[in-house]
Structures are given as structure tokens and as C-alpha cells.
Design an enzyme around this catalytic site. Sequence first.
Site, PDB file in Angstrom:
ATOM      1  N   ASP A   1      -4.104   4.860   6.471  1.00 57.70           N
ATOM      2  CA  ASP A   1      -4.678   6.091   7.022  1.00 57.70           C
ATOM      3  C   ASP A   1      -5.724   5.711   8.074  1.00 57.70           C
ATOM      4  O   ASP A   1      -5.358   5.356   9.201  1.00 57.70           O
ATOM      5  CB  ASP A   1      -5.262   6.872   5.825  1.00 57.70           C
ATOM      6  CG  ASP A   1      -5.619   8.302   6.122  1.00 57.70           C
ATOM      7  OD1 ASP A   1      -6.085   8.585   7.237  1.00 57.70           O
ATOM      8  OD2 ASP A   1      -5.462   9.160   5.243  1.00 57.70           O
TER       9      ASP A   1
ATOM     10  N   PHE B   1      -2.350  16.477   4.280  1.00 56.37           N
ATOM     11  CA  PHE B   1      -2.754  15.880   3.013  1.00 56.37           C
ATOM     12  C   PHE B   1      -1.531  15.712   2.123  1.00 56.37           C
ATOM     13  O   PHE B   1      -0.985  16.693   1.634  1.00 56.37           O
ATOM     14  CB  PHE B   1      -3.840  16.702   2.322  1.00 56.37           C
ATOM     15  CG  PHE B   1      -4.596  15.864   1.349  1.00 56.37           C
ATOM     16  CD1 PHE B   1      -4.117  15.672   0.063  1.00 56.37           C
ATOM     17  CD2 PHE B   1      -5.769  15.221   1.730  1.00 56.37           C
ATOM     18  CE1 PHE B   1      -4.794  14.849  -0.827  1.00 56.37           C
ATOM     19  CE2 PHE B   1      -6.450  14.399   0.850  1.00 56.37           C
ATOM     20  CZ  PHE B   1      -5.955  14.207  -0.432  1.00 56.37           C
ATOM     21  N   VAL B   2      -1.104  14.460   1.961  1.00 55.44           N
ATOM     22  CA  VAL B   2       0.129  14.191   1.217  1.00 55.44           C
ATOM     23  C   VAL B   2      -0.168  13.632  -0.171  1.00 55.44           C
ATOM     24  O   VAL B   2      -1.112  12.854  -0.349  1.00 55.44           O
ATOM     25  CB  VAL B   2       1.069  13.245   1.997  1.00 55.44           C
ATOM     26  CG1 VAL B   2       1.628  13.946   3.223  1.00 55.44           C
ATOM     27  CG2 VAL B   2       0.377  11.955   2.398  1.00 55.44           C
TER      28      VAL B   2
ATOM     29  N   GLU C   1       0.836  -1.209   0.000  1.00 49.74           N
ATOM     30  CA  GLU C   1       0.000   0.000   0.000  1.00 49.74           C
ATOM     31  C   GLU C   1       0.868   1.255   0.000  1.00 49.74           C
ATOM     32  O   GLU C   1       1.996   1.235   0.507  1.00 49.74           O
ATOM     33  CB  GLU C   1      -0.875   0.029   1.257  1.00 49.74           C
ATOM     34  CG  GLU C   1      -2.288  -0.472   1.064  1.00 49.74           C
ATOM     35  CD  GLU C   1      -3.171   0.491   0.265  1.00 49.74           C
ATOM     36  OE1 GLU C   1      -2.644   1.314  -0.511  1.00 49.74           O
ATOM     37  OE2 GLU C   1      -4.388   0.406   0.421  1.00 49.74           O
ATOM     38  N   ASP C   2       0.323   2.325  -0.524  1.00 48.41           N
ATOM     39  CA  ASP C   2       1.027   3.603  -0.440  1.00 48.41           C
ATOM     40  C   ASP C   2       0.836   4.242   0.927  1.00 48.41           C
ATOM     41  O   ASP C   2       1.751   4.827   1.472  1.00 48.41           O
ATOM     42  CB  ASP C   2       0.590   4.553  -1.565  1.00 48.41           C
ATOM     43  CG  ASP C   2      -0.913   4.748  -1.631  1.00 48.41           C
ATOM     44  OD1 ASP C   2      -1.654   3.815  -1.248  1.00 48.41           O
ATOM     45  OD2 ASP C   2      -1.364   5.815  -2.062  1.00 48.41           O
TER      46      ASP C   2
HETATM   47  C1  PRP Z   1      -6.022   5.446  -0.675  1.00 47.48           C
HETATM   48  C2  PRP Z   1      -4.738   4.670  -0.498  1.00 47.48           C
HETATM   49  C3  PRP Z   1      -5.146   3.505   0.339  1.00 47.48           C
HETATM   50  C4  PRP Z   1      -6.260   4.079   1.184  1.00 47.48           C
HETATM   51  C5  PRP Z   1      -5.767   4.317   2.570  1.00 47.48           C
HETATM   52  O1  PRP Z   1      -6.778   4.855  -1.696  1.00 47.48           O
HETATM   53  O2  PRP Z   1      -4.190   4.271  -1.725  1.00 47.48           O
HETATM   54  O3  PRP Z   1      -5.625   2.428  -0.452  1.00 47.48           O
HETATM   55  O4  PRP Z   1      -6.673   5.296   0.563  1.00 47.48           O
HETATM   56  O5  PRP Z   1      -6.738   4.930   3.362  1.00 47.48           O
HETATM   57  P1  PRP Z   1      -7.511   4.231   4.550  1.00 47.48           P
HETATM   58  O6  PRP Z   1      -6.476   3.636   5.464  1.00 47.48           O
HETATM   59  O7  PRP Z   1      -8.243   5.387   5.200  1.00 47.48           O
HETATM   60  O8  PRP Z   1      -8.447   3.221   3.974  1.00 47.48           O
HETATM   61  P2  PRP Z   1      -7.983   5.590  -2.470  1.00 47.48           P
HETATM   62  O9  PRP Z   1      -9.293   5.008  -2.013  1.00 47.48           O
HETATM   63  O10 PRP Z   1      -7.820   7.076  -2.382  1.00 47.48           O
HETATM   64  O11 PRP Z   1      -7.752   5.094  -3.969  1.00 47.48           O
HETATM   65  P3  PRP Z   1      -6.407   5.143  -4.848  1.00 47.48           P
HETATM   66  O12 PRP Z   1      -5.496   4.057  -4.342  1.00 47.48           O
HETATM   67  O13 PRP Z   1      -6.914   4.867  -6.221  1.00 47.48           O
HETATM   68  O14 PRP Z   1      -5.788   6.507  -4.709  1.00 47.48           O
END
Ligand code: PRP
Length: 184
Positions: free
Chosen positions: A107, A156-157, A103-104
Site C-alpha cells: 500500500d 478499502f479491501v 505480503e497480502d
Molecule cells: C497491512 C498489510 C501489510 C501492510 C501494507 O498490515 O498486511 O503488512 O499493511 O501497508 P503499507 O504498504 O502501507 O505498509 P497491518 O499493519 O494492517 O497488519 P496486519 O498484517 O496484521 O493486518
Amino acid sequence: MAKSNMDQDILKVLYSEEQLKTRVQEMGDELYERLKGKNPLFLGVLKGSFIFMADIVRACQLKSDIEFIAVSSYQNATTSSGVVQITRDLQQDITGRDIVVIEDILDSGNTLYFLKNYFMTKGASSVTVVTLLDKPARRTKPIAADLAGFEVPDEFVVGYGLDYAQKYRNMPYIGVLKPEVYAN
Ligand code: PRP
């Protein structure tokens, strides 16, 4: 910082391209030590992980397989809706596999809490959670990373895969977005 018309929307750089490269290599080495002798399945969570995924699988020179799943819980908002939707499911049977989920950012924890359970119900024998960024201040679900690159403040990163409204993913560094960008 590279010349880019995205830079003007950035309040400050949190992690430079060089810092990211160094830390990702350390994480790759660590994963190699933890997983050598196994045949893990690296499973990237799209879209945010795509750059980190590409870098960590090369940093961790394990003989391993690659898979992706796509989920979304943020749509175009800055806070999670809490409902995780699978928008692209696994394309293979993961029964008995050692999963390394990439994961990136961790959160609220909604995404990884959901996915860890999902992979276990699909028959995975283990799930190792790897995230580049960990934002513990916002955690609402009981989930922790097994390996995290950096602990980030509640800002917000964007960059290195992370987006705001689908933009900034291709910045080579991670920065804090100016609040006026998402207030508009
Ligand atoms: C982002 C990120 C994680 C998730 C983390 O995805 O890539 O998958 O949010 O947040 P959390 O711990 O609050 O669940 P997003 O739904 O924005 O989709 P993306 O990966 O396409 O950017």
C-alpha cells in the site's frame, strides 16, 4: 458468494475465490521458475499474509523453508501510521539466505520498505518481494513488488487475510468494504 454475515458489509466483490485460486497458482508457477535450484526462505508477514502464504507455498512446489515475522503500522486505523513495529521477530539466522517475502498488500510501502532493509541488514543475500495485491496509487516509499497478483484501486479491501479492525480476514474472496462500516 458463500453465505456469511460478513457479506452484508461488502460493497462489491473484487476477486472471487476462483479468481484468487487461479492467480495464486500462476504466481506459484512463476516463482518456481525464478527460484528453482535455490533454497529460498519464504517469509510471511503476519497477520495479513497468512492465507496467501499457505496457498502460495503449496502452489509453488519448491523445496523451501517457512518463516514468519509480524509487524504492525496500522493498528486499528485505515491509514498507515508510518511507524513500523516488529511485534514478532525472526526466529532464525537469515545470513546468506534468499528471502521471498510474502505480503497480502503493498500500500504506502512503509512495511515492505522497512522489511526489505531489515532483511538486508540481517545478512540476506537477496530479497524477492511478492504481494498478492498492489495499490500503487498510495505509494509513498520507493519500493516495488518483484511479483504482484493484482493491481487494486484505492479502495478499502478486505478478505483472504486482509482485515478491517481484525475482522473479515476469513472471507474466502476479496471485497471492497462499505464506507459506512469504517465511518462508524
Ligand atoms: C497491512 C498489510 C501489510 C501492510 C501494507 O498490515 O498486511 O503488512 O499493511 O501497508 P503499507 O504498504 O502501507 O505498509 P497491518 O499493519 O494492517 O497488519 P496486519 O498484517 O496484521 O493486518
